[in-house]
Design a protein around this motif. Sequence first.
Motif, PDB file in Angstrom:
ATOM      1  N   GLY A 154      -2.527  -0.640  16.097  1.00  0.00           N
ATOM      2  CA  GLY A 154      -1.699   0.418  15.524  1.00  0.00           C
ATOM      3  C   GLY A 154      -1.280   1.405  16.595  1.00  0.00           C
ATOM      4  N   PRO A 155      -0.678   2.494  16.158  1.00  0.00           N
ATOM      5  CA  PRO A 155      -0.426   2.841  14.748  1.00  0.00           C
ATOM      6  C   PRO A 155       0.787   2.100  14.183  1.00  0.00           C
ATOM      7  N   TYR A 156       0.733   1.846  12.862  1.00  0.00           N
ATOM      8  CA  TYR A 156       1.888   1.300  12.169  1.00  0.00           C
ATOM      9  C   TYR A 156       1.861   1.753  10.714  1.00  0.00           C
ATOM     10  N   PHE A 157       3.026   1.665  10.072  1.00  0.00           N
ATOM     11  CA  PHE A 157       3.150   2.098   8.684  1.00  0.00           C
ATOM     12  C   PHE A 157       2.908   0.914   7.750  1.00  0.00           C
ATOM     13  N   VAL A 158       2.281   1.196   6.621  1.00  0.00           N
ATOM     14  CA  VAL A 158       2.062   0.191   5.575  1.00  0.00           C
ATOM     15  C   VAL A 158       2.732   0.704   4.298  1.00  0.00           C
ATOM     16  N   PHE A 159       3.610  -0.108   3.732  1.00  0.00           N
ATOM     17  CA  PHE A 159       4.267   0.235   2.468  1.00  0.00           C
ATOM     18  C   PHE A 159       3.670  -0.663   1.378  1.00  0.00           C
ATOM     19  N   VAL A 160       2.968  -0.035   0.456  1.00  0.00           N
ATOM     20  CA  VAL A 160       2.235  -0.758  -0.582  1.00  0.00           C
ATOM     21  C   VAL A 160       3.055  -0.726  -1.867  1.00  0.00           C
ATOM     22  N   ILE A 161       3.458  -1.909  -2.341  1.00  0.00           N
ATOM     23  CA  ILE A 161       4.273  -2.016  -3.547  1.00  0.00           C
ATOM     24  C   ILE A 161       3.401  -2.510  -4.690  1.00  0.00           C
ATOM     25  N   LYS A 162       3.433  -1.771  -5.811  1.00  0.00           N
ATOM     26  CA  LYS A 162       2.613  -2.110  -6.973  1.00  0.00           C
ATOM     27  C   LYS A 162       3.491  -2.284  -8.206  1.00  0.00           C
ATOM     28  N   ASN A 163       3.044  -3.156  -9.108  1.00  0.00           N
ATOM     29  CA  ASN A 163       3.772  -3.338 -10.368  1.00  0.00           C
ATOM     30  C   ASN A 163       3.324  -2.284 -11.385  1.00  0.00           C
ATOM     31  N   ASP A 164       3.839  -2.397 -12.618  1.00  0.00           N
ATOM     32  CA  ASP A 164       3.545  -1.378 -13.621  1.00  0.00           C
ATOM     33  C   ASP A 164       2.089  -1.416 -14.092  1.00  0.00           C
ATOM     34  N   LYS A 165       1.334  -2.448 -13.696  1.00  0.00           N
ATOM     35  CA  LYS A 165      -0.093  -2.514 -14.021  1.00  0.00           C
ATOM     36  C   LYS A 165      -0.963  -1.949 -12.899  1.00  0.00           C
ATOM     37  N   GLY A 166      -0.319  -1.508 -11.827  1.00  0.00           N
ATOM     38  CA  GLY A 166      -1.067  -0.986 -10.693  1.00  0.00           C
ATOM     39  C   GLY A 166      -1.544  -2.045  -9.733  1.00  0.00           C
ATOM     40  N   GLU A 167      -1.108  -3.299  -9.917  1.00  0.00           N
ATOM     41  CA  GLU A 167      -1.506  -4.393  -9.035  1.00  0.00           C
ATOM     42  C   GLU A 167      -0.616  -4.429  -7.797  1.00  0.00           C
ATOM     43  N   VAL A 168      -1.226  -4.607  -6.634  1.00  0.00           N
ATOM     44  CA  VAL A 168      -0.460  -4.705  -5.386  1.00  0.00           C
ATOM     45  C   VAL A 168       0.243  -6.060  -5.346  1.00  0.00           C
ATOM     46  N   VAL A 169       1.567  -6.042  -5.234  1.00  0.00           N
ATOM     47  CA  VAL A 169       2.338  -7.288  -5.212  1.00  0.00           C
ATOM     48  C   VAL A 169       2.884  -7.614  -3.820  1.00  0.00           C
ATOM     49  N   ARG A 170       2.938  -6.615  -2.940  1.00  0.00           N
ATOM     50  CA  ARG A 170       3.444  -6.887  -1.587  1.00  0.00           C
ATOM     51  C   ARG A 170       3.074  -5.730  -0.670  1.00  0.00           C
ATOM     52  N   ARG A 171       2.803  -6.042   0.565  1.00  0.00           N
ATOM     53  CA  ARG A 171       2.625  -5.031   1.607  1.00  0.00           C
ATOM     54  C   ARG A 171       3.640  -5.297   2.708  1.00  0.00           C
ATOM     55  N   LEU A 172       4.316  -4.243   3.130  1.00  0.00           N
ATOM     56  CA  LEU A 172       5.307  -4.348   4.188  1.00  0.00           C
ATOM     57  C   LEU A 172       4.868  -3.471   5.356  1.00  0.00           C
ATOM     58  N   TYR A 173       5.131  -3.936   6.571  1.00  0.00           N
ATOM     59  CA  TYR A 173       4.665  -3.239   7.759  1.00  0.00           C
ATOM     60  C   TYR A 173       5.840  -2.869   8.656  1.00  0.00           C
ATOM     61  N   LYS A 174       5.771  -1.664   9.209  1.00  0.00           N
ATOM     62  CA  LYS A 174       6.815  -1.193  10.133  1.00  0.00           C
ATOM     63  C   LYS A 174       6.143  -0.469  11.300  1.00  0.00           C
ATOM     64  N   PRO A 175       6.729  -0.553  12.491  1.00  0.00           N
ATOM     65  CA  PRO A 175       6.178   0.206  13.626  1.00  0.00           C
ATOM     66  C   PRO A 175       6.193   1.704  13.320  1.00  0.00           C
ATOM     67  N   ALA A 176       5.178   2.396  13.775  1.00  0.00           N
ATOM     68  CA  ALA A 176       5.111   3.839  13.560  1.00  0.00           C
ATOM     69  C   ALA A 176       6.108   4.530  14.486  1.00  0.00           C
ATOM     70  N   ALA A 177       7.049   5.236  13.894  1.00  0.00           N
ATOM     71  CA  ALA A 177       8.065   5.961  14.667  1.00  0.00           C
ATOM     72  C   ALA A 177       8.471   7.205  13.892  1.00  0.00           C
ATOM     73  N   LYS A 178       8.633   8.300  14.587  1.00  0.00           N
ATOM     74  CA  LYS A 178       9.017   9.526  13.903  1.00  0.00           C
ATOM     75  C   LYS A 178      10.511   9.526  13.610  1.00  0.00           C
ATOM     76  N   GLY A 179      10.918  10.418  12.705  1.00  0.00           N
ATOM     77  CA  GLY A 179      12.318  10.497  12.319  1.00  0.00           C
ATOM     78  C   GLY A 179      12.570   9.839  10.974  1.00  0.00           C
ATOM     79  N   ILE A 180      13.852   9.583  10.684  1.00  0.00           N
ATOM     80  CA  ILE A 180      14.268   8.972   9.424  1.00  0.00           C
ATOM     81  C   ILE A 180      14.502   7.480   9.640  1.00  0.00           C
ATOM     82  N   HIS A 181      13.892   6.657   8.795  1.00  0.00           N
ATOM     83  CA  HIS A 181      14.012   5.202   8.920  1.00  0.00           C
ATOM     84  C   HIS A 181      14.077   4.575   7.533  1.00  0.00           C
ATOM     85  N   ARG A 182      14.274   3.246   7.512  1.00  0.00           N
ATOM     86  CA  ARG A 182      14.328   2.508   6.259  1.00  0.00           C
ATOM     87  C   ARG A 182      13.533   1.221   6.354  1.00  0.00           C
TER      88      ARG A 182
END
Length: 576
Positions: free
Chosen positions: A321-349
Amino acid sequence: MGANKLFESNDRGNSWHEISGDLTRNIDRNKFKIMGKYWPAGAVAKDVSTSQWGTIVSLAESPVKEGLVVVGIDDGVIQITGDDGKTWNKTTQFPGVPEYTYVSDVFPSNFDENVIFASFNNTKSDDFNAYLLKTTDKGKTWTSIAGDLPKEPVHTVAQDPVNKNLLFAGTEFGFYFTLDGGHHWIKLGAGMPDIAVRDIAIQKEWKDLVIATFGRGFYILDDYSALRQLSADKLNNTKAILFPARDALMYIQQGDRYGTGSAWFQAPNPPFGANFTYYVKEVPQTLKQQRLKKEKELFKKGEPIPQPTKEELDKEKNETGPYFVFVIKNDKGEVVRRLYKPAAKGIHRVNWDLRYVSPQPVRLKNKEFNPLANGSDGMLALPGKYTVEMELYHNGQEKPLAGPVSFTAKVLHNTTLPANDRQALDAFFSEMSDLWRTMSGAQQYLNSLKTKTAYVQQAIQITPAATLAMKDKAQAVKEEIEKINYLFHGTPAKASFEEVPPEPMPLMKRLNEAVYASWQSTSAPTEMQKMNLKIVKDAMPDVLARIKKVDTELKTLDKELDALKAPYTPGRIPEL
C-alpha cells in the motif's frame, strides 16, 4: 441571429425579421492606423483574410427573464435589451479592458436576471491577458472575476444551473472552473491537451459538461455534479469525500461496427455501470517516499545523508500500500465486489461494471502478487439497491475514509425477452458460477497434475534404483489424466468442433454453452441451459473423486522417489 443587427425568427428559421438597429459602434475600420499608417484601397492584401468588423459575435437570451437578450460585438460593445429588442442599453467601456476588445462570449445568469457574465479576447492587439467580467445590475457596472486565471485569452464562460458560484471558463490553453464565483480558478486538464476551448454546453438532465476545442474535437465530462458539492472550505477541511452516485443503467452492451475502415468514427462511450467520484485531501507516504524526501532536503542543505540499512530497504520492499478499497454491498449488506485503486490525492473516479467477480482460477502477471488487480468479471449483478464505501489500506490496516453512499442498478426497459423473476435468474447465475468455479479449478489442477506426472516419469527414468512397478504406476496415472481430460474437452478439433466424429458431449462444452448464453443476456435461463447445467453438476462428483485419486497416487510416488534419493521434482520437498 446576429450580424450588425439582431434578427429573430418565430417559425424555426423559415423567415427572419429585425429586432434592432445597428448595435455596433458603426465605425469605419479604415480610419484606424495599421502599423502606424493609413493604407489606400490598393495596398497589398488589404482586408484580405480579415474578419468583418462591426459584427455580433456572441449572443444569449436570459433563462430566467423572457425578452432579456445580451449581445457581444467584435468592436468591444455589449448591448442589452429587456423587452425583446424594443430598447437597448449600450456599454463600450469596461474596467481594466482595453477599448475595442473583442467580446468573445456573454452568459446571462441562470439565477438572477440582473447578473450577466462576459469574456473578452484582445489577442489581435497582442494582448494575452484574461478578461472575464460580471455585472449585477444588467450592465450598468462591471467588475472583474478573472481572479487568478493565468495570462490566457478567454474565449467562453458558463454558469452551473444548480450552484450559482460554480463557473466555467474556456481559454486559449485550457478549461477552468471556480467554486467561489471567480476568486480562485482551478484547471480541469486531465485527459485533454493544452488547447483553445471555444464553447461550453451543459446537459442538465445527465449533468454532463461538454466543451468544444479548436482543432481537437469535443470533450465530455460525464456527471460533473461532484463539483457542485465542493467548496474551498470543504476541500481544506475534509479528509475524504465520496460523492453521490447517479443510478447505474443496466443493459447489454453492443460491440463496434466491423470493417468500416476510415469511413466511421466514434468516440468512447462513458464507462458502463456505476461510476463513483471521490476526493482525498492527503494520502500517507510510503517508507521509500519518506526516505527520499529527507535525502532531498539534506542534499539541498549540503548535510551528510544517512545510508539505509538492509533491514530498512527490506521494509521498503515489503511494504504494502497505500491503496484505496471500494467495498460494494447489496441491499442485504453482503459484499458483492471490492475494487482497488492507487492511493492518490485530489479528485478521481472508479467504475464498477455491475458484474460479480469471476470464479475462474486466479491469474498472476509476471508471477507476482498485485494488490491493485480487481479480478476478472463474472455474471451480471442483480438489479436493485447497493452501497459503496471507501477505505484506505496500508501496511495491514484498513481505515474507513468515506461512505456509505447509496445507488441503484436500474434495468432499462428495452429488453426483448426480459426475465420475469430477476431473483430466480440471479440464483441461477450463482449456481452456474459456483459450478464454473469448481470445474475451471479442477481443470487447472488437472493440468498441474499432468505437468507433475511428466516430472515424476522423468525422475523415475533417470534414477538408477527406480523399479519397473514405479514406471507402470506413473504411466497408469498419465493415462488416467488423459481420460479425465477427455471428459472435460473431448477430442480436439482440427478446425471447428462440428468436424469431430460423434462422441459424448464434453463437460466443458456443456458448461460454456450455459454460461455464454447468459453472458450477454438478461433473459430467463432456457431449458437447454438448465439441462446442460444439471448434466455437468451430476457428473462432477465422480470426476473430482478421480482427480483426487490421481493426486494421492502421485504423492505416493513422491515418497518412493524421495526414499531412493531421486532428483527434485515440483511439489516434493527433498528430505535429508
